[in-house]
Motif scaffolding. Structure first.
Motif, PDB file in Angstrom:
ATOM      1  N   ASN A   1       0.847  -1.189   0.000  1.00  0.00           N
ATOM      2  CA  ASN A   1       0.000   0.000   0.000  1.00  0.00           C
ATOM      3  C   ASN A   1       0.884   1.241   0.000  1.00  0.00           C
ATOM      4  O   ASN A   1       1.568   1.536   0.980  1.00  0.00           O
ATOM      5  N   ASP A   2       0.880   1.982  -1.130  1.00  0.00           N
ATOM      6  CA  ASP A   2       1.724   3.176  -1.228  1.00  0.00           C
ATOM      7  C   ASP A   2       1.277   4.257  -0.251  1.00  0.00           C
ATOM      8  O   ASP A   2       2.110   5.083   0.184  1.00  0.00           O
ATOM      9  N   ALA A   3       0.000   4.304   0.082  1.00  0.00           N
ATOM     10  CA  ALA A   3      -0.463   5.327   1.010  1.00  0.00           C
ATOM     11  C   ALA A   3       0.171   5.172   2.387  1.00  0.00           C
ATOM     12  O   ALA A   3       0.391   6.152   3.100  1.00  0.00           O
ATOM     13  N   GLU A   4       0.477   3.941   2.771  1.00  0.00           N
ATOM     14  CA  GLU A   4       1.130   3.673   4.056  1.00  0.00           C
ATOM     15  C   GLU A   4       2.632   3.445   3.887  1.00  0.00           C
ATOM     16  O   GLU A   4       3.299   2.988   4.813  1.00  0.00           O
ATOM     17  N   LEU A   5       3.152   3.761   2.683  1.00  0.00           N
ATOM     18  CA  LEU A   5       4.591   3.610   2.374  1.00  0.00           C
ATOM     19  C   LEU A   5       5.095   2.194   2.634  1.00  0.00           C
ATOM     20  O   LEU A   5       6.249   1.979   3.014  1.00  0.00           O
ATOM     21  N   GLN A   6       4.212   1.221   2.393  1.00  0.00           N
ATOM     22  CA  GLN A   6       4.619  -0.156   2.650  1.00  0.00           C
ATOM     23  C   GLN A   6       5.773  -0.613   1.746  1.00  0.00           C
ATOM     24  O   GLN A   6       6.700  -1.282   2.230  1.00  0.00           O
ATOM     25  N   PRO A   7       5.770  -0.281   0.422  1.00  0.00           N
ATOM     26  CA  PRO A   7       6.911  -0.696  -0.397  1.00  0.00           C
ATOM     27  C   PRO A   7       8.244  -0.154   0.124  1.00  0.00           C
ATOM     28  O   PRO A   7       9.261  -0.860   0.123  1.00  0.00           O
ATOM     29  N   GLN A   8       8.261   1.083   0.567  1.00  0.00           N
ATOM     30  CA  GLN A   8       9.501   1.671   1.068  1.00  0.00           C
ATOM     31  C   GLN A   8       9.908   1.047   2.398  1.00  0.00           C
ATOM     32  O   GLN A   8      11.090   0.860   2.676  1.00  0.00           O
ATOM     33  N   ARG A   9       8.955   0.734   3.228  1.00  0.00           N
ATOM     34  CA  ARG A   9       9.260   0.071   4.502  1.00  0.00           C
ATOM     35  C   ARG A   9       9.801  -1.328   4.266  1.00  0.00           C
ATOM     36  O   ARG A   9      10.755  -1.765   4.941  1.00  0.00           O
ATOM     37  N   VAL A  10       9.231  -2.022   3.285  1.00  0.00           N
ATOM     38  CA  VAL A  10       9.745  -3.354   2.939  1.00  0.00           C
ATOM     39  C   VAL A  10      11.156  -3.238   2.374  1.00  0.00           C
ATOM     40  O   VAL A  10      12.047  -4.030   2.719  1.00  0.00           O
ATOM     41  N   LEU A  11      11.379  -2.244   1.516  1.00  0.00           N
ATOM     42  CA  LEU A  11      12.711  -2.043   0.942  1.00  0.00           C
ATOM     43  C   LEU A  11      13.740  -1.775   2.040  1.00  0.00           C
ATOM     44  O   LEU A  11      14.854  -2.329   2.030  1.00  0.00           O
ATOM     45  N   GLY A  12      13.392  -0.940   3.004  1.00  0.00           N
ATOM     46  CA  GLY A  12      14.301  -0.674   4.108  1.00  0.00           C
ATOM     47  C   GLY A  12      14.609  -1.922   4.908  1.00  0.00           C
ATOM     48  O   GLY A  12      15.755  -2.139   5.337  1.00  0.00           O
ATOM     49  N   SER A  13      13.606  -2.763   5.110  1.00  0.00           N
ATOM     50  CA  SER A  13      13.813  -4.015   5.839  1.00  0.00           C
ATOM     51  C   SER A  13      14.739  -4.951   5.067  1.00  0.00           C
ATOM     52  O   SER A  13      15.606  -5.610   5.644  1.00  0.00           O
ATOM     53  N   VAL A  14      14.563  -5.010   3.726  1.00  0.00           N
ATOM     54  CA  VAL A  14      15.414  -5.864   2.882  1.00  0.00           C
ATOM     55  C   VAL A  14      16.865  -5.394   2.943  1.00  0.00           C
ATOM     56  O   VAL A  14      17.795  -6.185   3.150  1.00  0.00           O
ATOM     57  N   VAL A  15      17.076  -4.086   2.767  1.00  0.00           N
ATOM     58  CA  VAL A  15      18.439  -3.547   2.773  1.00  0.00           C
ATOM     59  C   VAL A  15      19.095  -3.778   4.122  1.00  0.00           C
ATOM     60  O   VAL A  15      20.251  -4.199   4.214  1.00  0.00           O
ATOM     61  N   SER A  16      18.365  -3.519   5.199  1.00  0.00           N
ATOM     62  CA  SER A  16      18.915  -3.711   6.538  1.00  0.00           C
ATOM     63  C   SER A  16      19.272  -5.167   6.796  1.00  0.00           C
ATOM     64  O   SER A  16      20.313  -5.469   7.387  1.00  0.00           O
ATOM     65  N   THR A  17      18.430  -6.080   6.320  1.00  0.00           N
ATOM     66  CA  THR A  17      18.684  -7.504   6.536  1.00  0.00           C
ATOM     67  C   THR A  17      19.922  -7.972   5.772  1.00  0.00           C
ATOM     68  O   THR A  17      20.773  -8.689   6.313  1.00  0.00           O
ATOM     69  N   LEU A  18      20.043  -7.550   4.505  1.00  0.00           N
ATOM     70  CA  LEU A  18      21.162  -8.018   3.687  1.00  0.00           C
ATOM     71  C   LEU A  18      22.466  -7.308   4.022  1.00  0.00           C
ATOM     72  O   LEU A  18      23.534  -7.740   3.578  1.00  0.00           O
ATOM     73  N   VAL A  19      22.398  -6.221   4.788  1.00  0.00           N
ATOM     74  CA  VAL A  19      23.644  -5.653   5.334  1.00  0.00           C
ATOM     75  C   VAL A  19      24.222  -6.598   6.376  1.00  0.00           C
ATOM     76  O   VAL A  19      25.434  -6.834   6.430  1.00  0.00           O
ATOM     77  N   ASP A  20      23.346  -7.158   7.217  1.00  0.00           N
ATOM     78  CA  ASP A  20      23.799  -8.092   8.248  1.00  0.00           C
ATOM     79  C   ASP A  20      24.075  -9.479   7.678  1.00  0.00           C
ATOM     80  O   ASP A  20      25.016 -10.153   8.098  1.00  0.00           O
ATOM     81  N   LYS A  21      23.253  -9.918   6.726  1.00  0.00           N
ATOM     82  CA  LYS A  21      23.382 -11.262   6.165  1.00  0.00           C
ATOM     83  C   LYS A  21      24.041 -11.201   4.791  1.00  0.00           C
ATOM     84  O   LYS A  21      23.555 -11.795   3.829  1.00  0.00           O
ATOM     85  N   ARG A  22      25.151 -10.495   4.699  1.00  0.00           N
ATOM     86  CA  ARG A  22      25.803 -10.350   3.398  1.00  0.00           C
ATOM     87  C   ARG A  22      26.541 -11.622   2.979  1.00  0.00           C
ATOM     88  O   ARG A  22      27.025 -11.708   1.855  1.00  0.00           O
ATOM     89  N   ILE A  23      26.678 -12.567   3.893  1.00  0.00           N
ATOM     90  CA  ILE A  23      27.285 -13.859   3.571  1.00  0.00           C
ATOM     91  C   ILE A  23      26.276 -14.951   3.904  1.00  0.00           C
ATOM     92  O   ILE A  23      25.740 -14.995   5.017  1.00  0.00           O
ATOM     93  N   LEU A  24      26.016 -15.828   2.923  1.00  0.00           N
ATOM     94  CA  LEU A  24      25.150 -16.982   3.167  1.00  0.00           C
ATOM     95  C   LEU A  24      26.016 -18.076   3.784  1.00  0.00           C
ATOM     96  O   LEU A  24      26.732 -18.789   3.090  1.00  0.00           O
ATOM     97  N   THR A  25      25.992 -18.178   5.090  1.00  0.00           N
ATOM     98  CA  THR A  25      26.850 -19.113   5.801  1.00  0.00           C
ATOM     99  C   THR A  25      26.388 -20.549   5.563  1.00  0.00           C
ATOM    100  O   THR A  25      25.217 -20.797   5.217  1.00  0.00           O
ATOM    101  N   PRO A  26      27.273 -21.528   5.770  1.00  0.00           N
ATOM    102  CA  PRO A  26      26.851 -22.931   5.634  1.00  0.00           C
ATOM    103  C   PRO A  26      25.680 -23.281   6.544  1.00  0.00           C
ATOM    104  O   PRO A  26      24.824 -24.093   6.168  1.00  0.00           O
ATOM    105  N   GLU A  27      25.628 -22.663   7.728  1.00  0.00           N
ATOM    106  CA  GLU A  27      24.510 -22.961   8.642  1.00  0.00           C
ATOM    107  C   GLU A  27      23.182 -22.478   8.063  1.00  0.00           C
ATOM    108  O   GLU A  27      22.159 -23.180   8.144  1.00  0.00           O
ATOM    109  N   LEU A  28      23.167 -21.255   7.479  1.00  0.00           N
ATOM    110  CA  LEU A  28      21.950 -20.747   6.849  1.00  0.00           C
ATOM    111  C   LEU A  28      21.501 -21.643   5.709  1.00  0.00           C
ATOM    112  O   LEU A  28      20.314 -21.945   5.553  1.00  0.00           O
ATOM    113  N   ILE A  29      22.467 -22.063   4.890  1.00  0.00           N
ATOM    114  CA  ILE A  29      22.136 -22.882   3.717  1.00  0.00           C
ATOM    115  C   ILE A  29      21.604 -24.241   4.156  1.00  0.00           C
ATOM    116  O   ILE A  29      20.618 -24.759   3.621  1.00  0.00           O
ATOM    117  N   ARG A  30      22.251 -24.863   5.151  1.00  0.00           N
ATOM    118  CA  ARG A  30      21.802 -26.181   5.621  1.00  0.00           C
ATOM    119  C   ARG A  30      20.402 -26.104   6.223  1.00  0.00           C
ATOM    120  O   ARG A  30      19.566 -26.996   5.995  1.00  0.00           O
TER     121      ARG A  30
END
Length: 420
Positions: free
Chosen positions: A93-122
Motif C-alpha cells: 500500500n503506497d499510502a502507508e509507504l509499505q513498499p519503502q518500509r519493505v525495501l528498508g527491511s530488505v536492505v537492513s537484513t542483507l547488510v547483516d546477512k551479506r554472507i550466506l553461511t553454511p549454517e543458513l544454507i543447511r
C-alpha cells in the motif's frame, strides 16, 4: 563446488532469510519468488519478490576450469564459477509507504546477512518448505556466497521493466550473489604421470641444477630474515664451484650436496638487500678454455620472501592533539633496504590485555633507497605499543618473552615504543 541445485538453493535461502525478518517489520509481509508479471496476480498484498534475472560467469574465476588448473588434480569434475543477479521488488500500500518500509527491511537484513553461511544454507535445505533441496550440497562449497548490492542506472532499470519484464514498474533494488561454483556430473579423465620429460630420454643439459624449494633451516614455516640459515633443496646441485645468487648478491654456500645446499645471510654487511620478494639461483662455475662451452650453468629462478627486522625504533616530534590523543613521527631503522616504490605500512598494537587498540599507518613513497624510515602517525592514544613493519607484504617479527618467571611469559614483548 555444488551440484545442479546450487542456484535454487541460493534463491530459497534469500527467500527464507528475508521472510523471517520482513514479517516482523511489516505485518502480513511475505517473500515470494514469482516472475515480475505475477506480482499483481499471485503475490500477497505486501512483501518483496525475489526474481533471478541474470546469470554470468564470475570474472575472477573465469579460468577456474582451465586445463592447467585441472591437470593439477584439484577438481575431479568440470566446474564453472557463476554470479547470480536478483531483482528485489517491493510492493504494498503506497499510502502507508509499505513498499519503502519493505525495501528498508530488505536492505537492513542483507547488510547483516551479506554472507550466506553454511549454517543458513543447511537450515534452508532441511526446511520442510523446500523438500526439493534436500540433496543440495551448496553448504559444503569452500568459497562463501556473498550478497552485494548492484548499482543499476535509471536507463537500464527502465529498459528492464518496459522491455524485459513488460509490466508496470515496482520499487526495486538489485543484488548479486557471488560466487557459486557448479560442478558437472562427469569425472575428469586423468592420464598416467610422465616419467621422463626429455625427448627420447635425452636431456640437453643433464647436469643443470634444479631448485625445488628454498626454506629456513629447522622450520620451513619460519619467516626468512637477515641472519637466517637457509636450505636449498633440489637436484644436481653439487659441483666443483657453486655460487648462490640472491638478486645482485653472490653468496658462498656453507655446505653443498647433490640434493641440498646450506647457506647463510648473516655474513652480509648490512644493509645490502631490499625487503620483499627475492630471486635465488644456483650457479655452477666450470673451468674451460673452449669458446664452445659456457663457463657457468644456471639453475631455475626460485623466489622467496625476505622479511625485515627492526634494529632500532624511536619516537620524535611528539605532540598532544587533544585529551589522550597524540601525533608523532616514528623513526624505524631496519636491517634491509627499502626502495622508492615499495609499499611501507607501520602496525602498532597496544601492549595490554584490556581492550588493546590497533593502528595502521601508510608511509608515502620514499624519495630514495634507505634503511631508516620516518613514518608520521596521528590520532593515537597514549600508551605502550608493539611495533611491526610491513614492506611489500613482508612483515617484521616480534620478540617473545621466554622467561618462565615473568608475568608476561610467552607474550610478544619487543620491539616497543611508548607514547606519553
Amino acid at each position: 563446488m555444488s551440484n545442479y541445485l546450487a542456484i535454487a538453493t541460493v534463491t530459497a535461502t534469500l527467500q527464507r532469510v528475508l521472510q523471517s525478518v520482513i514479517q516482523q517489520d511489516i505485518e502480513g509481509a511475505r517473500a515470494t519468488t514469482l516472475p515480475p508479471g505475477g506480482i499483481s496476480t499471485g503475490a500477497p498484498e505486501v512483501g518483496v519478490n525475489i526474481f533471478l534475472y541474470q546469470v554470468t560467469s564470475n570474472p575472477s574465476l573465469a579460468n577456474y576450469d582451465s586445463t592447467p588448473n585441472r591437470t593439477k588434480g584439484n577438481p575431479l569434475n568440470r566446474q564453472v564459477a557463476i554470479d547470480l543477479f536478483y531483482m528485489m521488488s517491493c510492493y504494498g500500500n503506497d499510502a502507508e509507504l509499505q513498499p519503502q518500509r519493505v525495501l528498508g527491511s530488505v536492505v537492513s537484513t542483507l547488510v547483516d546477512k551479506r554472507i550466506l553461511t553454511p549454517e543458513l544454507i543447511r537450515s534452508t535445505c532441511n526446511d520442510s518448505t523446500f523438500p526439493f533441496l534436500v540433496d543440495s550440497d551448496l553448504a559444503d562449497q569452500i568459497q562463501q556466497v556473498h550478497i552485494v548490492p548492484v548499482d543499476i542506472s535509471l536507463e537500464d532499470l527502465s529498459k528492464a521493466w518496459s522491455v524485459f519484464y513488460q509490466v508496470p514498474y515496482v520499487l526495486s533494488i538489485a543484488y548479486r550473489a557471488c560466487l557459486v561454483i557448479v560442478e558437472g556430473r562427469e569425472n575428469f579423465q586423468r592420464a598416467l604421470p610422465i616419467r621422463d620429460a626429455s625427448p627420447a630420454g635425452l636431456a640437453p643439459f643433464p647436469a643443470s641444477p634444479y631448485i625445488e624449494q628454498v626454506v629456513a633451516q629447522g622450520n620451513r614455516f619460519e619467516p626468512i630474515v637477515i641472519g637466517s640459515v637457509m636450505v636449498i633443496r633440489g637436484r644436481n646441485l653439487q659441483s666443483q664451484t657453486v655460487e648462490i645468487h640472491v638478486g645482485d648478491l653472490v653468496i658462498s654456500p656453507t655446505s653443498v650436496q647433490d640434493r641440498e645446499i646450506v647457506f647463510s645471510l648473516e655474513d652480509m654487511a648490512l644493509p645490502q638487500i631490499q625487503a620483499g620478494v627475492q630471486s635465488l639461483q644456483v650457479i655452477h662455475r666450470i673451468s674451460s678454455t673452449s669458446p664452445l662451452i659456457t663457463n657457468a650453468i644456471a639453475s631455475n629462478v626460485m623466489p622467496f620472501i625476505l622479511c625485515p627486522t627492526i634494529v632500532n625504533v624511536s619516537v620524535s616530534q611528539l605532540e598532544e592533539i587533544e585529551d589522550n590523543l597524540r601525533s608523532a613521527v616514528i623513526v624505524v631503522q631496519l636491517d634491509v633496504l627499502v626502495r622508492e616504490k615499495q609499499k611501507v605500512v607501520l602496525a602498532l598494537n597496544e601492549w595490554t590485555s584490556d581492550n588493546p587498540s590497533v593502528y595502521l599507518f601508510d608511509r608515502p613513497p620514499l624519495p630514495s633507497t634507505v634503511s631508516t624510515i620516518e613514518i608520521p602517525i596521528t590520532n593515537i592514544k597514549a600508551g605502550e605499543y608493539l611495533v611491526r613493519m610491513r614492506i611489500d607484504g613482508a612483515e617484521s617479527k616480534l620478540g617473545v618473552d621466554d622467561d618462565p618467571d615473568s608475568p608476561t611469559y610467552n607474550w610478544y614483548n619487543s620491539p616497543k615504543i611508548v607514547i606519553t
